[in-house]
Design a protein around this motif. Structure first.
Motif, PDB file in Angstrom:
ATOM      1  N   ILE A   1     -26.380 -32.255   2.893  1.00 59.80           N
ATOM      2  CA  ILE A   1     -24.992 -31.881   2.218  1.00 59.80           C
ATOM      3  C   ILE A   1     -24.522 -30.937   3.241  1.00 59.80           C
ATOM      4  O   ILE A   1     -24.951 -29.813   3.668  1.00 59.80           O
ATOM      5  N   PRO A   2     -22.933 -31.256   3.862  1.00 59.13           N
ATOM      6  CA  PRO A   2     -22.408 -30.240   4.650  1.00 59.13           C
ATOM      7  C   PRO A   2     -22.224 -28.746   4.275  1.00 59.13           C
ATOM      8  O   PRO A   2     -22.075 -28.625   2.998  1.00 59.13           O
ATOM      9  N   GLN A   3     -22.548 -27.978   5.106  1.00 60.80           N
ATOM     10  CA  GLN A   3     -22.752 -26.540   4.626  1.00 60.80           C
ATOM     11  C   GLN A   3     -21.105 -26.227   4.528  1.00 60.80           C
ATOM     12  O   GLN A   3     -20.215 -26.627   4.907  1.00 60.80           O
ATOM     13  N   GLY A   4     -20.929 -25.514   3.417  1.00 63.93           N
ATOM     14  CA  GLY A   4     -19.743 -24.849   2.876  1.00 63.93           C
ATOM     15  C   GLY A   4     -19.740 -24.500   1.589  1.00 63.93           C
ATOM     16  O   GLY A   4     -20.729 -24.651   0.700  1.00 63.93           O
ATOM     17  N   GLN A   5     -18.453 -24.119   0.707  1.00 66.16           N
ATOM     18  CA  GLN A   5     -18.255 -24.015  -0.455  1.00 66.16           C
ATOM     19  C   GLN A   5     -17.757 -25.143  -1.135  1.00 66.16           C
ATOM     20  O   GLN A   5     -16.965 -25.801  -0.600  1.00 66.16           O
ATOM     21  N   TYR A   6     -18.294 -25.360  -2.438  1.00 62.69           N
ATOM     22  CA  TYR A   6     -18.051 -26.492  -3.259  1.00 62.69           C
ATOM     23  C   TYR A   6     -17.654 -25.926  -4.563  1.00 62.69           C
ATOM     24  O   TYR A   6     -18.128 -25.064  -5.196  1.00 62.69           O
ATOM     25  N   VAL A   7     -16.566 -26.726  -5.159  1.00 64.82           N
ATOM     26  CA  VAL A   7     -16.078 -26.293  -6.253  1.00 64.82           C
ATOM     27  C   VAL A   7     -15.969 -27.180  -7.354  1.00 64.82           C
ATOM     28  O   VAL A   7     -15.403 -26.984  -8.525  1.00 64.82           O
ATOM     29  N   GLY A   8     -16.822 -28.262  -7.222  1.00 63.93           N
ATOM     30  CA  GLY A   8     -16.853 -29.242  -8.136  1.00 63.93           C
ATOM     31  C   GLY A   8     -17.950 -30.421  -7.876  1.00 63.93           C
ATOM     32  O   GLY A   8     -18.174 -30.651  -6.526  1.00 63.93           O
ATOM     33  N   ILE A   9     -18.386 -31.049  -8.897  1.00 66.11           N
ATOM     34  CA  ILE A   9     -18.999 -31.906  -8.745  1.00 66.11           C
ATOM     35  C   ILE A   9     -18.451 -33.422  -9.587  1.00 66.11           C
ATOM     36  O   ILE A   9     -17.763 -32.992 -10.675  1.00 66.11           O
ATOM     37  N   GLU A  10     -18.721 -34.541  -9.078  1.00 67.67           N
ATOM     38  CA  GLU A  10     -18.276 -35.808  -9.919  1.00 67.67           C
ATOM     39  C   GLU A  10     -19.348 -36.952  -9.893  1.00 67.67           C
ATOM     40  O   GLU A  10     -19.858 -36.993  -8.891  1.00 67.67           O
ATOM     41  N   PHE A  11     -19.440 -37.454 -10.952  1.00 67.32           N
ATOM     42  CA  PHE A  11     -20.415 -38.269 -11.057  1.00 67.32           C
ATOM     43  C   PHE A  11     -20.080 -39.685 -12.150  1.00 67.32           C
ATOM     44  O   PHE A  11     -19.152 -39.375 -12.969  1.00 67.32           O
ATOM     45  N   VAL A  12     -20.418 -40.727 -12.095  1.00 63.58           N
ATOM     46  CA  VAL A  12     -20.264 -41.667 -12.898  1.00 63.58           C
ATOM     47  C   VAL A  12     -21.484 -41.709 -13.940  1.00 63.58           C
ATOM     48  O   VAL A  12     -22.503 -41.630 -13.749  1.00 63.58           O
ATOM     49  N   PHE A  13     -21.327 -41.806 -15.518  1.00 64.13           N
ATOM     50  CA  PHE A  13     -22.434 -41.767 -16.328  1.00 64.13           C
ATOM     51  C   PHE A  13     -22.767 -42.980 -16.636  1.00 64.13           C
ATOM     52  O   PHE A  13     -21.775 -44.077 -17.049  1.00 64.13           O
ATOM     53  N   GLY A  14     -23.832 -43.657 -16.181  1.00 66.98           N
ATOM     54  CA  GLY A  14     -24.096 -44.938 -16.377  1.00 66.98           C
ATOM     55  C   GLY A  14     -24.051 -45.715 -14.896  1.00 66.98           C
ATOM     56  O   GLY A  14     -24.036 -44.938 -13.830  1.00 66.98           O
ATOM     57  N   LEU A  15     -23.743 -46.887 -15.065  1.00 70.93           N
ATOM     58  CA  LEU A  15     -23.693 -47.579 -13.561  1.00 70.93           C
ATOM     59  C   LEU A  15     -22.391 -48.545 -13.774  1.00 70.93           C
ATOM     60  O   LEU A  15     -22.059 -49.159 -14.980  1.00 70.93           O
ATOM     61  N   ASP A  16     -21.515 -48.209 -12.747  1.00 64.78           N
ATOM     62  CA  ASP A  16     -20.132 -49.061 -12.848  1.00 64.78           C
ATOM     63  C   ASP A  16     -20.485 -50.351 -12.395  1.00 64.78           C
ATOM     64  O   ASP A  16     -21.482 -50.876 -12.061  1.00 64.78           O
ATOM     65  N   LYS A  17     -19.217 -51.276 -12.386  1.00 65.23           N
ATOM     66  CA  LYS A  17     -19.263 -52.790 -12.150  1.00 65.23           C
ATOM     67  C   LYS A  17     -20.158 -53.109 -11.040  1.00 65.23           C
ATOM     68  O   LYS A  17     -20.907 -54.214 -10.927  1.00 65.23           O
ATOM     69  N   ASN A  18     -19.690 -52.320  -9.693  1.00 68.25           N
ATOM     70  CA  ASN A  18     -20.308 -52.621  -8.658  1.00 68.25           C
ATOM     71  C   ASN A  18     -21.727 -52.357  -8.717  1.00 68.25           C
ATOM     72  O   ASN A  18     -22.516 -52.989  -7.946  1.00 68.25           O
ATOM     73  N   ASP A  19     -22.362 -51.149  -9.207  1.00 71.43           N
ATOM     74  CA  ASP A  19     -23.683 -50.739  -9.031  1.00 71.43           C
ATOM     75  C   ASP A  19     -24.494 -51.498 -10.155  1.00 71.43           C
ATOM     76  O   ASP A  19     -25.738 -51.729 -10.106  1.00 71.43           O
ATOM     77  N   ASN A  20     -23.809 -51.807 -11.265  1.00 72.83           N
ATOM     78  CA  ASN A  20     -24.668 -52.606 -12.493  1.00 72.83           C
ATOM     79  C   ASN A  20     -24.929 -53.931 -12.213  1.00 72.83           C
ATOM     80  O   ASN A  20     -24.461 -54.798 -13.189  1.00 72.83           O
ATOM     81  N   ILE A  21     -26.001 -54.157 -11.476  1.00 74.88           N
ATOM     82  CA  ILE A  21     -26.220 -55.745 -11.133  1.00 74.88           C
ATOM     83  C   ILE A  21     -27.489 -55.887 -11.655  1.00 74.88           C
ATOM     84  O   ILE A  21     -28.462 -55.048 -11.375  1.00 74.88           O
ATOM     85  N   SER A  22     -27.969 -56.925 -12.450  1.00 76.85           N
ATOM     86  CA  SER A  22     -29.020 -57.399 -12.744  1.00 76.85           C
ATOM     87  C   SER A  22     -30.424 -57.406 -11.672  1.00 76.85           C
ATOM     88  O   SER A  22     -29.732 -57.985 -10.597  1.00 76.85           O
TER      89      SER A  22
END
Length: 256
Positions: free
Chosen positions: A102-123
């Motif tokens: 992770i690049p060095q620096g100050q971070y003010v937030g995180i974001e994520f998807v709960f579960g798997l979206d249409k592109n990731d949720n593949i049988s």
């Protein structure tokens, strides 16, 4: 002489470029609470806002598309492990996700998807357990569960019932009980943090907590008696939980 000078300048530029892109690590610790206290499994001691008395035996879920947001608003997408992590309350090694580079620096937030979206949720994406055991039936949309909260509850007649809160792809049915549409019920979570990543080899700890009660009361009241033991084919229940799920996560504190 000119050749030596050229290589000296080139090596200097490479060194400067490398020194400007320093990286550190962070470990996300996934915790789960009920009423602000660590979950006590297999004990019928909890009551939700609808008055259902219940116990929790298992808590499992997917986090995906993890992003760190720096102080300038730049989104750093995590590609390690394809940005996907599986969490199982009863499996200690899944409760910790160490993310490198992770690049060095100050971070003010995180974001994520709960579960798997249409592109990731593949049988058949995952061929090994435990992730492979989280498969969602193909006739219900395929792919994988987003979450399983398994346990027991007392119904309005005082009888013990199974509690299987399984979220994933929903379905819309016609009058002949035929599926006419699949609904992707995953959602995005954005959490504020105050986190400085340094390339000093000191591992930063980021505790991300799930408060179980909020699945059942914020903003929608979720009554176990209304929805019964299983909801994999109940899009109304899935939609309520999706809206409530936007409120269940918090970053407790950052351990520097």
């Amino acid at each position: 002489m000119q050749i030596h000078k050229f290589f000296f300048i080139l090596s200097t530029l490479i060194f400067l470029a490398a020194s400007c892109h320093r990286y550190g690590s962070v470990e996300i610790n996934f915790t789960q609470t009920i009423d602000g206290e660590p979950v006590r499994c297999n004990e019928l001691i909890y009551a939700n806002a609808a008055g259902n008395l219940y116990q929790v035996n298992e808590i499992k879920y997917f986090i995906s598309k993890m992003i760190f947001i720096d102080a300038n608003g730049k989104a750093i997408e995590i590609t390690q492990d394809d940005g996907i992590h599986y969490v199982d309350r009863n499996s200690e090694n899944t409760l910790h996700w160490k993310i490198d580079e992770i690049p060095q620096g100050q971070y003010v937030g995180i974001e994520f998807v709960f579960g798997l979206d249409k592109n990731d949720n593949i049988s058949n994406r995952f061929v090994n357990p435990p992730e492979s055991n989280f498969a969602w039936p193909n006739h219900l949309g395929g792919g994988y569960h987003y979450m399983q909260i398994n346990g027991k509850f007392l119904d309005k007649e005082g009888k013990m019932q199974n509690l299987n809160i399984h979220t994933g792809i929903g379905q819309i049915y016609n009058d002949n009980n035929e599926v006419t549409e699949f609904v992707h019920n995953c959602f995005t979570v954005i959490l504020p943090v105050n986190l400085y990543i340094d390339a000093d080899k000191i591992l930063r700890i980021l505790p991300v907590n799930m408060e179980i009660q909020r699945w059942f009361d914020t903003p929608n009241l979720y009554n176990f008696d209304d929805f019964g033991s299983g909801i994999m084919q109940n899009q109304h229940a899935q939609e309520l939980l999706k809206k409530n799920g936007e409120n269940v996560f918090t970053v407790i504190q950052v351990i520097r």
